[in-house]
Design a protein around this motif. Structure first.
Motif, mmCIF file in Angstrom:
data_model
loop_
_atom_site.group_PDB
_atom_site.id
_atom_site.type_symbol
_atom_site.label_atom_id
_atom_site.label_comp_id
_atom_site.label_asym_id
_atom_site.label_seq_id
_atom_site.Cartn_x
_atom_site.Cartn_y
_atom_site.Cartn_z
ATOM 1 N N ASN A 10 0.856 -1.178 0.000
ATOM 2 C CA ASN A 10 0.000 0.000 0.000
ATOM 3 C C ASN A 10 0.891 1.227 0.000
ATOM 4 O OD1 ASN A 10 -2.430 -1.568 0.358
ATOM 5 N ND2 ASN A 10 -1.616 -2.015 2.382
ATOM 6 N N GLN A 11 0.652 2.151 -0.942
ATOM 7 C CA GLN A 11 1.553 3.277 -1.120
ATOM 8 C C GLN A 11 1.723 4.084 0.161
ATOM 9 O OE1 GLN A 11 -1.075 3.978 -4.136
ATOM 10 N NE2 GLN A 11 -2.126 5.748 -3.275
ATOM 11 N N HIS A 12 0.680 4.131 0.984
ATOM 12 C CA HIS A 12 0.738 4.893 2.225
ATOM 13 C C HIS A 12 1.852 4.385 3.132
ATOM 14 C CE1 HIS A 12 -0.817 7.457 5.368
ATOM 15 N NE2 HIS A 12 -1.038 6.438 6.166
ATOM 16 N N TYR A 13 1.993 3.078 3.231
ATOM 17 C CA TYR A 13 2.975 2.504 4.143
ATOM 18 C C TYR A 13 4.389 2.518 3.576
ATOM 19 C CZ TYR A 13 -1.341 0.903 6.275
ATOM 20 O OH TYR A 13 -2.596 0.863 6.834
ATOM 21 N N LEU A 15 5.658 5.312 2.428
ATOM 22 C CA LEU A 15 6.167 6.661 2.611
ATOM 23 C C LEU A 15 7.435 6.623 3.462
ATOM 24 C CD1 LEU A 15 2.850 8.573 3.417
ATOM 25 C CD2 LEU A 15 4.187 8.751 1.303
ATOM 26 N N TYR A 30 0.216 1.868 14.456
ATOM 27 C CA TYR A 30 -0.710 2.525 13.541
ATOM 28 C C TYR A 30 -2.068 1.836 13.567
ATOM 29 C CZ TYR A 30 -1.516 5.613 9.498
ATOM 30 O OH TYR A 30 -1.964 6.605 8.646
ATOM 31 N N ILE A 191 -4.908 7.044 -0.395
ATOM 32 C CA ILE A 191 -4.115 6.701 0.783
ATOM 33 C C ILE A 191 -3.576 5.277 0.686
ATOM 34 C CG2 ILE A 191 -4.121 6.439 3.288
ATOM 35 C CD1 ILE A 191 -4.275 9.329 2.423
ATOM 36 N N PHE A 192 -4.447 4.309 0.656
ATOM 37 C CA PHE A 192 -3.997 2.930 0.762
ATOM 38 C C PHE A 192 -3.586 2.300 -0.562
ATOM 39 C CE2 PHE A 192 -6.776 2.930 4.671
ATOM 40 C CZ PHE A 192 -5.712 2.987 5.533
ATOM 41 N N LEU A 249 1.427 17.208 2.281
ATOM 42 C CA LEU A 249 1.160 15.961 3.000
ATOM 43 C C LEU A 249 0.325 16.189 4.252
ATOM 44 C CD1 LEU A 249 1.556 12.920 3.291
ATOM 45 C CD2 LEU A 249 3.741 13.372 4.439
ATOM 46 N N GLN A 252 -3.267 16.337 3.333
ATOM 47 C CA GLN A 252 -3.756 15.032 2.890
ATOM 48 C C GLN A 252 -4.007 14.112 4.077
ATOM 49 O OE1 GLN A 252 -1.178 11.967 1.021
ATOM 50 N NE2 GLN A 252 -2.493 12.185 -0.783
ATOM 51 N N LEU A 253 -3.065 14.085 5.018
ATOM 52 C CA LEU A 253 -3.246 13.247 6.201
ATOM 53 C C LEU A 253 -4.436 13.716 7.036
ATOM 54 C CD1 LEU A 253 0.469 12.766 7.340
ATOM 55 C CD2 LEU A 253 -1.069 10.974 6.505
ATOM 56 N N TYR A 256 -7.674 12.635 5.361
ATOM 57 C CA TYR A 256 -7.879 11.196 5.556
ATOM 58 C C TYR A 256 -8.358 10.896 6.974
ATOM 59 C CZ TYR A 256 -5.847 6.769 7.298
ATOM 60 O OH TYR A 256 -5.613 5.594 7.960
#
Length: 279
Positions: A10-13, A15, A30, A191-192, A249, A252-253, A256
């Motif tokens: 997942n692209q979020h993780y 980062l 998390y 996000i994910f 960022l 965005q966070l 979310y």
């Protein structure tokens, strides 16, 4: 017909790990904390939650434990350090694997911690390898839930407990109404990269079909709301640093996390299920 391609991670993780240092607790846990008093801060609540999960799994010293979707290793490292467990974590994110392995070495836990980098659907070990297992907020990223529960049950010894915590739609009708809404799509796609929110009944049905018995269901919704409120506060405090790491960022966070918190009790709940390989 074109087959659906599920991302390896997942692209979020994936980062920069420094991102998560800015708004999570020092263990980078998390998932929901457990607030036992009005004065508990985020770090305290996350320590409470780790002890709670260990109790629900019934872990004993030296046991082998499977941590599915181990994230930045909070539970993996806690069980290895506190209970001398031999813990196998599974994560699709190389940066998470590297962080856990480095932290385990620094704490003298390397011999008790093993991290498999890849999708859980492709992880394997001899049947009955583990005395306990956990999946904290990770099965949402796994499309074939019955197969995941069946694989997990095969990996656990008889009478082993499997703790699963997950955010869920309140029921099937709400899932049908809200699954395609813009906010849901934003979290899933921006996000994910992948993920599917389900009603609790779908989790229970998949677990029972796989052969698990349901021992307890804990409603942790209010605890997750407080956890996310703390994360939002940390994002605001660290806004400048987050935007240095990636432009925009912080917004965005915040977007979310505010979407996640807006649904609690109305469209979504957060549950902890304790399952037992009783058959």
């Amino acid at each position: 017909m074109t087959a659906t391609v599920i991302p390896e991670t997942n692209q979020h993780y994936d980062l920069d790990p420094a991102v998560f240092e800015q708004f999570l607790d020092p263990m980078r846990k998390y998932s929901s904390g457990l607030y036992l008093s009005d004065t508990d801060d985020l770090a305290t609540a996350q320590r409470h939650k780790l002890r709670f999960v260990a109790g629900r799994m019934g872990v004993d010293d030296g046991e082998r434990v499977l941590d599915i979707g181990c994230g930045w290793g909070a539970l993996t490292l806690f069980l290895a350090g506190r209970y001398d467990c031999r813990v196998t974590g599974v994560t699709p994110a190389p940066r998470q694997r590297d962080h856990i392995e480095a932290t385990a070495r620094a704490r003298g836990l390397a011999e008790r911690v093993d991290v498999h980098c890849g999708m859980f659907e492709r992880f394997d070990a001899p049947a009955g390898t583990f005395e306990a297992g956990a999946a904290l907020g990770s099965v949402i990223h796994m499309p074939d839930l019955p197969a995941v529960f069946a694989r997990t049950r095969r990996l656990l010894r008889k009478d082993a407990r499997f703790y699963v915590s997950e955010s869920c739609f309140r029921n099937g009708a709400i899932q049908a109404e809200f699954d395609a809404r813009p906010g849901t799509a934003f979290v899933r796609n921006a996000i994910f990269g992948n993920g599917r929110l389900r009603p609790l009944s779908e989790l229970v049905a998949a677990a029972e079909t796989a052969g698990f018995s349901v021992e307890t269901v804990d409603d942790l919704t209010d605890h997750y709301r407080r956890t996310i409120e703390a994360w939002i506060g940390n994002v605001e405090t660290s806004r400048e640093r987050l935007d240095e790491l990636q432009d925009g960022l912080a917004d965005q966070l915040t977007h979310y996390l505010e979407i996640a918190n807006a649904g609690w009790g109305y469209t979504t709940k957060h549950y902890g299920l304790t399952l037992r390989n009783a058959r």
